[in-house]
Design a protein around this motif. Structure first.
Motif, PDB file in Angstrom:
ATOM      1  N   LYS A 106      20.008   9.882  13.503  1.00 18.89           N
ATOM      2  CA  LYS A 106      19.851   9.753  14.957  1.00 18.89           C
ATOM      3  C   LYS A 106      18.381   9.925  15.335  1.00 18.89           C
ATOM      4  O   LYS A 106      17.762  10.967  15.039  1.00 18.89           O
ATOM      5  N   ASN A 107      17.850   8.897  15.944  1.00 21.29           N
ATOM      6  CA  ASN A 107      16.489   8.929  16.501  1.00 21.29           C
ATOM      7  C   ASN A 107      15.474   9.469  15.483  1.00 21.29           C
ATOM      8  O   ASN A 107      14.726  10.415  15.753  1.00 21.29           O
ATOM      9  N   ILE A 108      15.440   8.846  14.319  1.00 18.19           N
ATOM     10  CA  ILE A 108      14.512   9.264  13.270  1.00 18.19           C
ATOM     11  C   ILE A 108      13.144   8.634  13.527  1.00 18.19           C
ATOM     12  O   ILE A 108      13.008   7.400  13.596  1.00 18.19           O
ATOM     13  N   ASN A 109      12.117   9.469  13.637  1.00 11.38           N
ATOM     14  CA  ASN A 109      10.734   9.014  13.766  1.00 11.38           C
ATOM     15  C   ASN A 109       9.905   9.745  12.728  1.00 11.38           C
ATOM     16  O   ASN A 109       9.861  10.969  12.702  1.00 11.38           O
ATOM     17  N   LEU A 110       9.260   8.961  11.871  1.00 12.02           N
ATOM     18  CA  LEU A 110       8.509   9.577  10.771  1.00 12.02           C
ATOM     19  C   LEU A 110       7.405   8.619  10.325  1.00 12.02           C
ATOM     20  O   LEU A 110       7.662   7.426  10.109  1.00 12.02           O
ATOM     21  N   ASN A 111       6.199   9.119  10.182  1.00 11.03           N
ATOM     22  CA  ASN A 111       5.067   8.335   9.681  1.00 11.03           C
ATOM     23  C   ASN A 111       4.613   8.917   8.342  1.00 11.03           C
ATOM     24  O   ASN A 111       4.329  10.115   8.243  1.00 11.03           O
ATOM     25  N   VAL A 112       4.577   8.056   7.352  1.00 14.49           N
ATOM     26  CA  VAL A 112       4.169   8.473   6.010  1.00 14.49           C
ATOM     27  C   VAL A 112       3.010   7.585   5.575  1.00 14.49           C
ATOM     28  O   VAL A 112       3.138   6.355   5.550  1.00 14.49           O
ATOM     29  N   LYS A 113       1.906   8.192   5.219  1.00 12.18           N
ATOM     30  CA  LYS A 113       0.751   7.432   4.790  1.00 12.18           C
ATOM     31  C   LYS A 113       0.834   7.138   3.295  1.00 12.18           C
ATOM     32  O   LYS A 113       1.473   7.852   2.531  1.00 12.18           O
TER      33      LYS A 113
ATOM     34  N   ARG B  22       0.847  -1.201   0.000  1.00 14.70           N
ATOM     35  CA  ARG B  22       0.000   0.000   0.000  1.00 14.70           C
ATOM     36  C   ARG B  22       0.875   1.241   0.000  1.00 14.70           C
ATOM     37  O   ARG B  22       0.579   2.225  -0.663  1.00 14.70           O
ATOM     38  N   GLY B  23       1.959   1.165   0.805  1.00 16.73           N
ATOM     39  CA  GLY B  23       2.917   2.268   0.822  1.00 16.73           C
ATOM     40  C   GLY B  23       2.948   3.057   2.116  1.00 16.73           C
ATOM     41  O   GLY B  23       3.473   4.173   2.140  1.00 16.73           O
ATOM     42  N   ASP B  24       2.416   2.496   3.231  1.00 15.99           N
ATOM     43  CA  ASP B  24       2.540   3.148   4.540  1.00 15.99           C
ATOM     44  C   ASP B  24       3.959   2.916   5.059  1.00 15.99           C
ATOM     45  O   ASP B  24       4.381   1.764   5.238  1.00 15.99           O
TER      46      ASP B  24
ATOM     47  N   ILE C  52       6.939  -1.057   6.657  1.00 18.07           N
ATOM     48  CA  ILE C  52       6.117  -0.812   5.474  1.00 18.07           C
ATOM     49  C   ILE C  52       4.846  -1.641   5.612  1.00 18.07           C
ATOM     50  O   ILE C  52       4.901  -2.867   5.811  1.00 18.07           O
ATOM     51  N   ASP C  53       3.737  -0.972   5.623  1.00 20.07           N
ATOM     52  CA  ASP C  53       2.428  -1.620   5.812  1.00 20.07           C
ATOM     53  C   ASP C  53       2.404  -2.472   7.072  1.00 20.07           C
ATOM     54  O   ASP C  53       1.828  -3.575   7.105  1.00 20.07           O
ATOM     55  N   GLY C  54       3.120  -1.997   8.104  1.00 17.01           N
ATOM     56  CA  GLY C  54       3.106  -2.687   9.384  1.00 17.01           C
ATOM     57  C   GLY C  54       4.129  -3.787   9.540  1.00 17.01           C
ATOM     58  O   GLY C  54       4.216  -4.416  10.602  1.00 17.01           O
ATOM     59  N   SER C  55       4.954  -4.056   8.523  1.00 26.13           N
ATOM     60  CA  SER C  55       5.975  -5.104   8.595  1.00 26.13           C
ATOM     61  C   SER C  55       7.361  -4.489   8.481  1.00 26.13           C
ATOM     62  O   SER C  55       7.565  -3.521   7.721  1.00 26.13           O
TER      63      SER C  55
END
Length: 677
Positions: free
Chosen positions: A455-462, A435-437, A497-500
Motif C-alpha cells: 500500500k502506497n509504497i514510495n522508495l528511491n534506491v540509487k 545503472r540500477g536506479d 528503473i533508470d527513469g523508465s
C-alpha cells in the motif's frame, strides 16, 4: 470444437494423413474382396458344376468330352460360341445336360430338368415341382475320373482365384502395416507438438497460475493427457475411419448379393446410433471423473513425495494415506462403473446383435431353400455371412474404443485449458545493462481483487546501494520483490528503473540484468556447472569457477572429484543446504546482474557458509544495486537503507544507526533477536 482444434495439429502433416487414409481405404477394399472372390469360386466353379452344360464340338477350348460328345457351360463360351451352339436354331432348343450332386454322389442327366426338390429313387431322379408334381429322369452316377473331367475347365479360374486371394492377402498385410505405422507416426508427431507447445506455454504463463494449481496436475496434462490424445490418432481414429469405410463397402457388397436382406440389415444403423449415443453419454460422464481423479492422484503423489520427510517426522502417514485413498477410491469406483458399462453395452451387446443377425440369415436362406423355385447359392450364404462378420467387427471395435475416444476428448479439454491460459511471449530483444536506479512511486499491489498486500509504497534506491527489507512474516517483503522481478505486474503506481517504467521492457530483456537468490534454491538434474550456467553456451567453465571463487567457494570446488562437473541429482538432494545455496548464489553472480535480489538467501545456511557469503557480498555489491530480504537483522547492519514493512506499508526507513536511535519497530526487532541469540 475439440475435434476441430485437435485436427489443427494433424493438419501440419497433411501428406502423412492423406497417405495413411489412402492405405487404409485400399486395405479395406482388399479385405472386402475376399468374400466376393470366394463366393465366385464357390458358386461359379465348385457348386457351379450343377449349372447347365451345353452340347458343343471339339472347337470349344474349355469343353469336356463325355460319352463321345463335347460339353461346355455358358461361362466358358465366347459370344461367338454362345451364338453358335446355344442360339443357333430357334426352332430347336439347345441340347442341355446336367451334373447334380445328390447325397454326396454326382449324377449325369442327359436332358434339361425342371426346378424343384430333387431325390434319387431307385435308379431314377425324381424332381417335385411347385405344384407337387413329380418328374422322373434317367440318371447315371459318375466316377471320380468323370467328375474330375467335368471340373477340369474350372481348374484354371479356381487357380487364378486362389493366386488372387494370396496376392490380396499379401497386399492387405502391406497396406495394413503402412496405415497403422503412419497413424502411429501421426499420433507421435501430434503428441510431440502438443508437449512442445505445452512446455512453451508453462514458461510463458504468469507465476500466479502456479499458485492456484498443483504442479502434479500440470505435469499430468503435458504427459498423461497428451499420451491419451496420441491414442486418439494411433487407435481410435483408425478404428472409426475404417469402420465408416467398411460400412459403405459392406453395404455395397450386401446389396449386390441380396437386395431384400441387405435392406433389412439397414435397420441395424438406427439401433447402433441410439445405442452408441447412450453409451457415449455415460462414458463421457465417467471419464471426466476418472481423468480428474487421476490428475488429483498425480498432484497428491508429487506433493507427498516431496514432503515425505515432514509426513514421517510428524507421524502423519496414516492421515496422508487416508487423503490419498479419498481420490484413489473415487478413481477406483468410476473405473469399475466404466467396466460395468463396457461389459453390458459394449462387447456383450455386440455379440448379442451378432447372434441375432446370424439367426436372421439362417432363417432367411433356410426359408428360401424350402422354396422350390429358388436355388440357394452356397457362395452367397458364405459371402453374406463374411460381410456381416466384417460389419460387426468394426462395430465391436468402435464400441470398444468409445471409452478411449471420450478419454481423449476429456484430456484435450484439460490440455487446451492449460494452453489457453494467458501468458507472455518469450522475447529475444536486449537492452543495455541498467545503472540500477530503482524508484517505487505510490505502488499499490494485490494478488487478488482489492486485497492489497502493498500500500502506497514510495522508495528511491540509487545505483550501487544495498537496501534491506525487514519485517514480520506477511509484511510484504517478498511481494515487493515479486513486483520488482515482474513475477506479478502491478496496476496502481509505478516502479522505475533508470527513469523508465519496468513494464516498458519485455520480461526477458529486463530479467537479463536482474539476479535472484531464493531462500530455497532450485537445482536441476545435471551437474554443478549446468546448474550455474543453466546450459547457457556463453557461460564458460572459467566464468563459473570465477563466480564460485568470488563467493569464497574454493573448498567447495575442490571437494568433488569431478569439480564443477560433479553430478547433481533432482533438487540437489545429494548436496547440503549450504552447498545448494552457494550454487544458487554463483548462478546469480555469473550473469553479472545490475540488480541483485537476495530473498532470505542466508536463512537456511550454517554460520560458516553465511560468513563466506557475507564476505563475498562486499565484493559483488560493487557497481550493482542489491535488495536483501532477511529475518536476521545482524546480516543487514551495513545496508545503505533498511526498510521496515508492516502489513504492506513502509513503517520506517533509514540506516541501522538511524533506526536504532528512533527506538521504533526496528529497534524492538533488533533487541528481540539479540536476546534470543
Amino acid at each position: 470444437m475439440r475435434l476441430r482444434r485437435i485436427w489443427q495439429y494433424a493438419k501440419h502433416y497433411k501428406k502423412l494423413v492423406t497417405f495413411s487414409l489412402i492405405a487404409l481405404i485400399i486395405s479395406v477394399v482388399l479385405d472386402l474382396l475376399f468374400p466376393f472372390i470366394l463366393k465366385t469360386i464357390i458358386d461359379d466353379y465348385i457348386v457351379g458344376i450343377e449349372h447347365p452344360w451345353y452340347q458343343v464340338d471339339e472347337s470349344v477350348e474349355e469343353s469336356v468330352l463325355f460319352n463321345g460328345k463335347y460339353y461346355s457351360q455358358e461361362k466358358y463360351l465366347s459370344d461367338a460360341e454362345y451364338n453358335k451352339f446355344v442360339e443357333a436354331n430357334d426352332d430347336e432348343p439347345p441340347k442341355i445336360s446336367r451334373v447334380l450332386l445328390i447325397k454326396r454322389v454326382y449324377y449325369y442327366v442327359d436332358e434339361a430338368i425342371v426346378d424343384g426338390s430333387k431325390d434319387i429313387k431307385g435308379e431314377k431322379l425324381v424332381v417335385t415341382d411347385t405344384n407337387n408334381n413329380e418328374h422322373t429322369y434317367d440318371v447315371a452316377p459318375l466316377s471320380k475320373e468323370e467328375v474330375f473331367n467335368f471340373y477340369r475347365p474350372a481348374i484354371r479360374p479356381i487357380t487364378i482365384g486362389v493366386i488372387g486371394i494370396l496376392g490380396i492377402y499379401l497386399g492387405l498385410m502391406i497396406f495394413k502395416y503402412i496405415y497403422r505405422f503412419n497413424f502411429l507416426k501421426l499420433g507421435n508427431n501430434v503428441t510431440y507438438d502438443m508437449r512442445k507447445e505445452g512446455f512453451e506455454k508453462i514458461q510463458k504463463i504468469d507465476i500466479d497460475y502456479y499458485d492456484k494449481i498443483p504442479a502434479g496436475k500440470v505435469v499430468a496434462r503435458i504427459t498423461n493427457d497428451t499420451d491419451t490424445i496420441r491414442d486418439l490418432f494411433a487407435r481410435v481414429l483408425v478404428v472409426f475411419v475404417s469402420a465408416g469405410i467398411y460400412f459403405v463397402g459392406i453395404y455395397i457388397g450386401l446389396f449386390t448379393l441380396d437386395v431384400k436382406l441387405a435392406a433389412f440389415s439397414l435397420l441395424l444403423l438406427p439401433i447402433l446410433y441410439i445405442w452408441g449415443k447412450f453409451y457415449r453419454a455415460r462414458a463421457k460422464k465417467y471419464n471426466e471423473v476418472i481423468r480428474s481423479e487421476n490428475s488429483e492422484i498425480n498432484a497428491y503423489l508429487n506433493q507427498s513425495i516431496k514432503g515425505m520427510e515432514v509426513i514421517q517426522s510428524f507421524n502423519r502417514e496414516e492421515k496422508s494415506f487416508d487423503q490419498f485413498q479419498t481420490h484413489n477410491s473415487k478413481f477406483f469406483e468410476y473405473k469399475n462403473k466404466m467396466l460395468v458399462l463396457n461389459g453390458t453395452l459394449s462387447g456383450n451387446m455386440v455379440r448379442t446383435v451378432h447372434r441375432i443377425i446370424y439367426i436372421v440369415i439362417l432363417l432367411y436362406f433356410g426359408w428360401a431353400a424350402l422354396g422350390i423355385n429358388s436355388m440357394v447359392q452356397v457362395g452367397v450364404i458364405y459371402a453374406f455371412t463374411e460381410y456381416i462378420n466384417r460389419l460387426i467387427n468394426p462395430v465391436n471395435q468402435v464400441f470398444g474404443n468409445i471409452e478411449m475416444f471420450e478419454q481423449s476428448l476429456v484430456s484435450a479439454d484439460r490440455l487446451f485449458h492449460l494452453l489457453d491460459q494467458e501468458g507472455t511471449d518469450v522475447s529475444d530483444d536486449k537492452v543495455p545493462r541498467f545503472r540500477g536506479d530503482i524508484n517505487f512511486r505510490n505502488l499499490n499491489f494485490a494478488y487478488e481483487n482489492d486485497n492489497y498486500v502493498l500500500k502506497n509504497i514510495n522508495l528511491n534506491v540509487k545505483s550501487g546501494e544495498t537496501v534491506a527489507l525487514v519485517g514480520h512474516t506477511g509484511s510484504g517483503k517478498s511481494s515487493m520483490m515479486n513486483v520488482l522481478l515482474r513475477f506479478y505486474d502491478y496496476e496502481e503506481g509505478t516502479v522505475m528503473i533508470d527513469g523508465s517504467d519496468i513494464r516498458d521492457f519485455s520480461k526477458q530483456a529486463f530479467r537479463r540484468h536482474v539476479g535472484i537468490v531464493l531462500q530455497d534454491p532450485v537445482l536441476f538434474t545435471g551437474t554443478v556447472a549446468s546448474n550455474i550456467s543453466l546450459n547457457n553456451p556463453l557461460v564458460s567453465d572459467d566464468m563459473i569457477i570465477s563466480a564460485l571463487r568470488q563467493i569464497g567457494a574454493d573448498n567447495f570446488i575442490d571437494k568433488f572429484e569431478k569439480g564443477i562437473h560433479e553430478p547433481v541429482t533432482e533438487m540437489g538432494s545429494n548436496l547440503s543446504t549450504g552447498e545448494r545455496q552457494l550454487i544458487a548464489f554463483a548462478r546469480a553472480m555469473v550473469y553479472d546482474p545490475a540488480v541483485l535480489v537476495l530473498d532470505e538467501a542466508t536463512a537456511n545456511i550454517d554460520t560458516e557458509t553465511e560468513q563466506l557469503i557475507q564476505k563475498a557480498l562486499n565484493v559483488v555489491k560493487r557497481n550493482r544495486t542489491t535488495f536483501v530480504i532477511a529475518h536476521r537483522l545482524s546480516t543487514v547492519k551495513d545496508a545503505n537503507q533498511i526498510i521496515v514493512l508492516e502489513k504492506g506499508e513502509i513503517l520506517e526507513k533509514g540506516t541501522h544507526d538511524e533506526l536504532m536511535v528512533k527506538r521504533g519497530t526496528y529497534y524492538d526487532m533488533y533487541q528481540s533477536q539479540l536476546q534470543q541469540a
